[in-house]
Every structure is written in structure tokens, then in C-alpha cells.
Scaffold this motif. Structure first.
Motif, PDB file in Angstrom:
ATOM      1  N   ARG A   1      -0.860   6.911 -11.646  1.00 20.12           N
ATOM      2  CA  ARG A   1      -0.695   6.504 -13.044  1.00 20.12           C
ATOM      3  C   ARG A   1       0.376   5.434 -13.201  1.00 20.12           C
ATOM      4  N   MET A   2       1.286   5.332 -12.238  1.00 14.63           N
ATOM      5  CA  MET A   2       2.466   4.487 -12.404  1.00 14.63           C
ATOM      6  C   MET A   2       2.325   3.086 -11.823  1.00 14.63           C
ATOM      7  N   THR A   3       1.412   2.901 -10.879  1.00  9.56           N
ATOM      8  CA  THR A   3       1.265   1.587 -10.247  1.00  9.56           C
ATOM      9  C   THR A   3      -0.216   1.318 -10.029  1.00  9.56           C
ATOM     10  N   ASP A   4      -0.550   0.077  -9.690  1.00  4.52           N
ATOM     11  CA  ASP A   4      -1.941  -0.187  -9.314  1.00  4.52           C
ATOM     12  C   ASP A   4      -2.045  -0.641  -7.859  1.00  4.52           C
ATOM     13  N   TYR A   5      -1.051  -0.320  -7.051  1.00  6.13           N
ATOM     14  CA  TYR A   5      -1.172  -0.616  -5.624  1.00  6.13           C
ATOM     15  C   TYR A   5      -2.217   0.306  -4.992  1.00  6.13           C
ATOM     16  N   PRO A   6      -2.904  -0.193  -3.959  1.00  2.04           N
ATOM     17  CA  PRO A   6      -3.885   0.677  -3.291  1.00  2.04           C
ATOM     18  C   PRO A   6      -3.206   1.857  -2.616  1.00  2.04           C
ATOM     19  N   LEU A   7      -3.935   2.956  -2.531  1.00  2.00           N
ATOM     20  CA  LEU A   7      -3.371   4.192  -1.985  1.00  2.00           C
ATOM     21  C   LEU A   7      -4.068   4.597  -0.687  1.00  2.00           C
TER      22      LEU A   7
ATOM     23  N   LYS B   1       0.892  -1.154   0.000  1.00  2.00           N
ATOM     24  CA  LYS B   1       0.000   0.000   0.000  1.00  2.00           C
ATOM     25  C   LYS B   1       0.932   1.205   0.000  1.00  2.00           C
ATOM     26  N   LEU B   2       0.488   2.299  -0.606  1.00  2.00           N
ATOM     27  CA  LEU B   2       1.377   3.455  -0.735  1.00  2.00           C
ATOM     28  C   LEU B   2       0.729   4.708  -0.164  1.00  2.00           C
ATOM     29  N   SER B   3       1.572   5.579   0.397  1.00  2.00           N
ATOM     30  CA  SER B   3       1.111   6.936   0.713  1.00  2.00           C
ATOM     31  C   SER B   3       2.234   7.908   0.401  1.00  2.00           C
ATOM     32  N   LEU B   4       1.860   9.110  -0.034  1.00  2.00           N
ATOM     33  CA  LEU B   4       2.836  10.144  -0.384  1.00  2.00           C
ATOM     34  C   LEU B   4       2.290  11.458   0.144  1.00  2.00           C
ATOM     35  N   LYS B   5       2.631  11.774   1.383  1.00  2.00           N
ATOM     36  CA  LYS B   5       2.001  12.910   2.052  1.00  2.00           C
ATOM     37  C   LYS B   5       2.938  14.093   2.227  1.00  2.00           C
ATOM     38  N   ALA B   6       2.382  15.269   2.046  1.00  2.00           N
ATOM     39  CA  ALA B   6       3.103  16.501   2.334  1.00  2.00           C
ATOM     40  C   ALA B   6       2.157  17.422   3.090  1.00  2.00           C
ATOM     41  N   PHE B   7       2.697  18.460   3.698  1.00  2.00           N
ATOM     42  CA  PHE B   7       1.842  19.487   4.305  1.00  2.00           C
ATOM     43  C   PHE B   7       1.217  20.334   3.208  1.00  2.00           C
ATOM     44  N   ASP B   8       1.988  20.561   2.155  1.00  2.00           N
ATOM     45  CA  ASP B   8       1.492  21.392   1.058  1.00  2.00           C
ATOM     46  C   ASP B   8       0.452  20.597   0.259  1.00  2.00           C
TER      47      ASP B   8
END
Lengths: 348, 348
Positions: free
Chosen positions: B190-196, B170-177
């Protein structure tokens, strides 16, 4: 984030809406409009919070009669909100208001709208065609989606005003349902270049209403749609203005006052981050410069985020590292966290 | 609204994330994980509010040692959040946790990640690669945008895990902005089909943090992106769960409890709508069914919105029209507004 949609500019008093101008924050009073003192006080309070356009409902002749005195007591442009009775619109124009909002669903015959448009044109006063999903004209095709009918209601009024050579137009198409609202605005945005007033209607009490508004308005702004925003909350209107700025700040569209970055706190933190962040937030409420302050609880993202901020602390056990503009400038004892942080903010 | 992105399904305990499953609400405890009683109590409270996955930080051996006892006291799956020390991840797996969260920026050498992945694979435990803008690996190209570097950090770990034949990711990509966060998720989607797993990190105290989260998460969900959400607030985690549901409800993605439609109140209202809506909100807090209730202040949008709701009142002077499922079913005296509305809600 999409480039902002190109829209025509209109002037409401000395405030420009559309044409690439800064996105304008507006609100509406909840006092009885006929009560001049209360209405003036509320508008002036809203202006202190950053409200740039004030709207008042004008449901009767007493409200219309109060408008000149209200105008005298305030320093931001005044918009009159009219339903059902076009004569109140004429009276409001007479009284010197800066903008009008009409609801196409309930003004009635074309002749009445014409009279209002001609009087507004004479004075250079813009009209917002304010379509609301809860009050659509009854003769629209009920098999069309609500969003589509909202657009049809707006287009009908636009054509009428344009046929009178009137183009000081602003549009809104609001529903309680967020996807319906977004859909309606996306459709109308492609069909006209009039400036758009965006918002979610009857969004409710602050708890849910702020979230519905942030999701709806936030999506539209990200799509480049929206020239002025109003957050509608069942609450004091200052809450609407504060929420509007937070939405704009979250997308870096406006700055107003400090931005506080603070971590959610977890088992890693050796400091009570919730209390610390609340204390800092309270102190920052009195600061009016645009500054980013970070209060971080541990070594994981703390130094990274604290470095990105203008002023930041990354707390450890009993001490914190202090950053200014990405540079580590000292180590602070826990008892001095707030005072040192605020000293740095003052001096920034 | 975009069709939901197609993602692989993973199972965290008995909860499915991705693959078209209902969007899952999660939160994280703010107790000391080593304090089993406090942590269990907090997780159970969160579960009462609808939290479906609970995460705890595991910053040290004492926290890891508490995990089996925590597992025994709760009924929702448990995720261990690990930074710096891969041995804590191994200990957490040993303790029977249902999911792992690793931050690629701070676990260190490939060999360590490998050991964790192999142990997780043996037990069928998914790993979230949780990238955070505040703690990116130092060797990424600094001329790339933050969003791009976040994606690069995630892809690096994905490739490493895939090379070990591990795909419970599973992926997360977090920022404050917020725009940076949206950009990062759009790229990775667009790059993977892993759940987000989506969210805005260090969003701050509730006032601003709820709005930042609603704008960021609300935009991603509208784009069809997101399989599980966490709202990060510097506040009690129950506030995170409540906000998460309000975001999902605003886009009609989940139902939970009543939805209150209420107008912002203005000079047109002859009733104190703010107090009335607050009183109804308080009563509705104890109601469990998914029902839409409208409290409207006047005749303009009142009847329209009240009709759309399951139960609604459109207030006039001293009385209100009561609607059930679009049909007018009666007229209510002002003193009975709340009691009649609640009787209708109970009976719905």
C-alpha cells in the motif's frame, strides 16, 4: 488474518465442528470398506497421525454391512460417504455411523433425500452436503460460473433439509481449480452460518497436490473460512493428515509436534545445511512436543532466527552458537551439533 | 482473486520484473560461488527447470572474483547477494552482475549504501532491498510488531536510495512466520509501487517448507501482490523452482508443463489409482506442453473431471472411458490405460 467466520457447531460423534471449535483434521480411507481389518488398521494409523474424523466410501451393501465392525475397531468418529443410492445412507445410519456425506448432484429425487434426512435426524447424525464441481446437477444455469453453480447446488439441498427441520448440516464446495474453489467458499460463507469442510478436490499426486491444497486451503483459512479440512491426495491418506497439520501450523492455527526452521543454505554456509537439517528432521519426527527448532547456516539471519526459536543453532566454521529461548547458552563443535541439539530438545 | 497490484517495472538483465510482466521465478545457488564450474552447472540446471533469475551469495572476495566467469557460462541474469561488506557489492557491480540484493539490517552506514547505489545507478543495475525478520536493524521500536518493523526497515532504505535519485528498486520483506510475512507485504504494497519479490524465509525442509511457502506466497498472489517469487527450501534449488511453478499454476498465473488431475482414490475405485497416477506422472515429467490430464478412479466425479481436462480417463472395473476436450472418444482396456493416455497426450 481475518477473524474466524462465526459458524454453528455440530457434533460428529464426540468431535465438535464449527462454533469456534479448533479446526478439525479429517481424512478418508483408501482400503476397500468391506475389508474390515484393512480399513480398521488404516483408520487407526490415521488417528495416530492426528486424524480426528475418518470417512469411508460406502459404494455397496457389503461396505455398509462392514460399518458396525469398523466402528468397533476404531476410536475416532466415522463418516459414511454415499453416492447414487440413498438406501446405503439409511443402512449406514442403521449401522451407527457418526456422520454422513451426500453429494447433491447424484442422490436424485427429493423424496430420497427426505428419507435420509429424517433417519439422520432421529439419530442426531449430521449430514455434509458435499458439492463437487465434477458432478453438479445438470439443470443449473450453464451460463453461471462454476463457483456460482456449486453454491446454487448447495443452497438447493440446504433449503430441502431445512424444510424438513433438519439443521445438522456441514457444507463443502470443492473443485480442482483453486480460484473456483475459493470463490465458491467465499460466496457460501456469506450466505449461511453452517460449518464448512474445506479442501481442493482431485488435487493430484503429492508433489502438485500438496501445493494446490496449501494454496487453496491456506487462502480460505487466512480469510477466516473453514471449520474442518481434508487434503485430498493421490497417495496414502497419512500424507493427507501430515499435510493438513502443516497447513494449519503455517498459519499458527494448530500445533502438532516440532516446527523446524532451516535456512535454504547458500555459498555463505560452511556446513552442509541440507544434510544437517534432514538429520535433525528425522530425529524430530520421533518428538511429539510442540517446539520450534532452528538450524541456521550462517551469521546473516542465523542468530536472529535461532534466537526466536525455542532451541536453535547458528552454524559458523566448525562451531555453532546454541540458543535456548533467545539466550545464547553455549558454543558447540560441529561433530556434536545433532546430539547437543537433541539433548536440548529432550530437556526443553 | 484480486487484480494484480500496479507496480513499476525494472529490468534485471533482459528479464522484466513488475509493471504487469509475467510473475518471474527465481532461485539461489547452494554451491560455493567461488567454485565457478559447480555454480555454472547449478544455474544452468535451474534454467532448464524454468528458473528465470539466479542469485548467488557473495560472501568474500573469491566469490566476487568468480562472477565474471559465472556470467560467461550462463544464459539467465545473475543477482549478487551481499551482506555486511559494501565493497563486495562494488566488486560485483564491477564484475557485470545484473542485479544486487542488499540487506538493510547489515550493510551499516548510510555512506556505504550511497556508494553502492551510485555505482549501481551508473550501470542501470537494480537493487533489491531484502528485509529479513531475522536481521532487523537494532534501533527500530521494539514495541512495534515484527511486520511493522520490517516495513520501517524497508522504508528507511527506500528513502535513502530515493534521496540519491535511485529508483531501480525491488523489495522483499520475509519472515519464517507466514502471517507476519503476509502482513508485512500487505503493508508495504500500500505504501510504495516498487515491484515485490515474495517468499517465506528459512521455510525449512521440503515437507513443511513447501507448504509454508505455498500458503504464504499463495495468499499474497491471491491478493494481487508479488512480481517475482522465490521458494526457499533446505534442499536442492531445483526443488524450489518446481514448487514455485506449482504455486503459480495452482492460481492459473503461469503454465508450465502438464497439470495432472487425479482423485485421492477410495473404496469406490476398482483400479489402483495411486500407482496409475504415479506412473502417468512419471511419463508426463518428460512432456513439455501445457496440458491438463485427468486420471479418475470412479463414476462419481470421474466423468465430470475427465471431461474438463484436455485428456482424461474415468476408470471403471477393467475399463475406462477416454475423453478428449470434453468429448468421449473411446473405451480403453485396463492394460492399455497408460499407453493410450500417453498416445493421446503426444498427439494433443
Amino acid at each position: 488474518m481475518k477473524k474466524r467466520r462465526t459458524s454453528k457447531a455440530i457434533s460428529i460423534g464426540d468431535v465438535t465442528v464449527g462454533g469456534g471449535a479448533t479446526i478439525v483434521v479429517q481424512s478418508m480411507t483408501k482400503t476397500k470398506t468391506a475389508d474390515v481389518a484393512a480399513t480398521v488398521a488404516q483408520i487407526n494409523e490415521l488417528a495416530d497421525y492426528g486424524c480426528e474424523l475418518a470417512r469411508v466410501a460406502v459404494p455397496n451393501a457389503e461396505a455398509a454391512a462392514a460399518l458396525p465392525a469398523i466402528k468397533k475397531g476404531i476410536s475416532i468418529p466415522l463418516i459414511a460417504d454415499i453416492h447414487f443410492d440413498y438406501r446405503l445412507a439409511l443402512a449406514a445410519l442403521e449401522a451407527g455411523i457418526d456422520g454422513l456425506r451426500l453429494n447433491p448432484g447424484n442422490i436424485g429425487e427429493t423424496e430420497k433425500v427426505k428419507k435420509v434426512a429424517l433417519a439422520a435426524k432421529e439419530r442426531g447424525v449430521p449430514i455434509r452436503i458435499g458439492v463437487n464441481a465434477g458432478s453438479l446437477p445438470g439443470d443449473l444455469n450453464p451460463r453461471h460460473s462454476v463457483a456460482r453453480r456449486m453454491v446454487e447446488a448447495a443452497m438447493r439441498q440446504i433449503r430441502l433439509l431445512e424444510s424438513l427441520d433438519f439443521d445438522l448440516i456441514k457444507l463443502s464446495l470443492k473443485a480442482f481449480d483453486v480460484p473456483t474453489t475459493i470463490d465458491a467458499y467465499r460466496r457460501i460463507a456469506r450466505m449461511t452460518d453452517y460449518p464448512l469442510h474445506i479442501g481442493i478436490t482431485e488435487a493430484g499426486t503429492p508433489r502438485a497436490g500438496i501445493i494446490r491444497s496449501a494454496v487453496g486451503i491456506g487462502n480460505l483459512l487466512y480469510m477466516g473460512i473453514g471449520d474442518t479440512i481434508r487434503v485430498s491426495l493421490t497417495a496414502h491418506p497419512r500424507e493427507e493428515v501430515v499435510a493438513a497439520y502443516e497447513i494449519l501450523k503455517s498459519l499458527n492455527l494448530r500445533q502438532r509436534g516440532p516446527v523446524l526452521v532451516s535456512c535454504p543454505a547458500c555459498s555463505r554456509a560452511d556446513v552442509d545445511i541440507v544434510s544437517l537439517a534432514q538429520a535433525v528432521e528425522t530425529k524430530l519426527a520421533r518428538v511429539d512436543k510442540a517446539i520450534t527448532v532452528a538450524v541456521m547456516g550462517c551469521a546473516v539471519n542465523g542468530p536472529g532466527e535461532a534466537k526466536e526459536a525455542d532451541i536453535g543453532i547458528a552454524c559458523g566454521r566448525g562451531t555453532a552458537v546454541l540458543f535456548r529461548k533467545g539466550r545464547k547458552i553455549g558454543v558447540v563443535e560441529e561433530k556434536d551439533f545433532i546430539s547437543v541439539l537433541m539433548r536440548e530438545v529432550e530437556g526443553f
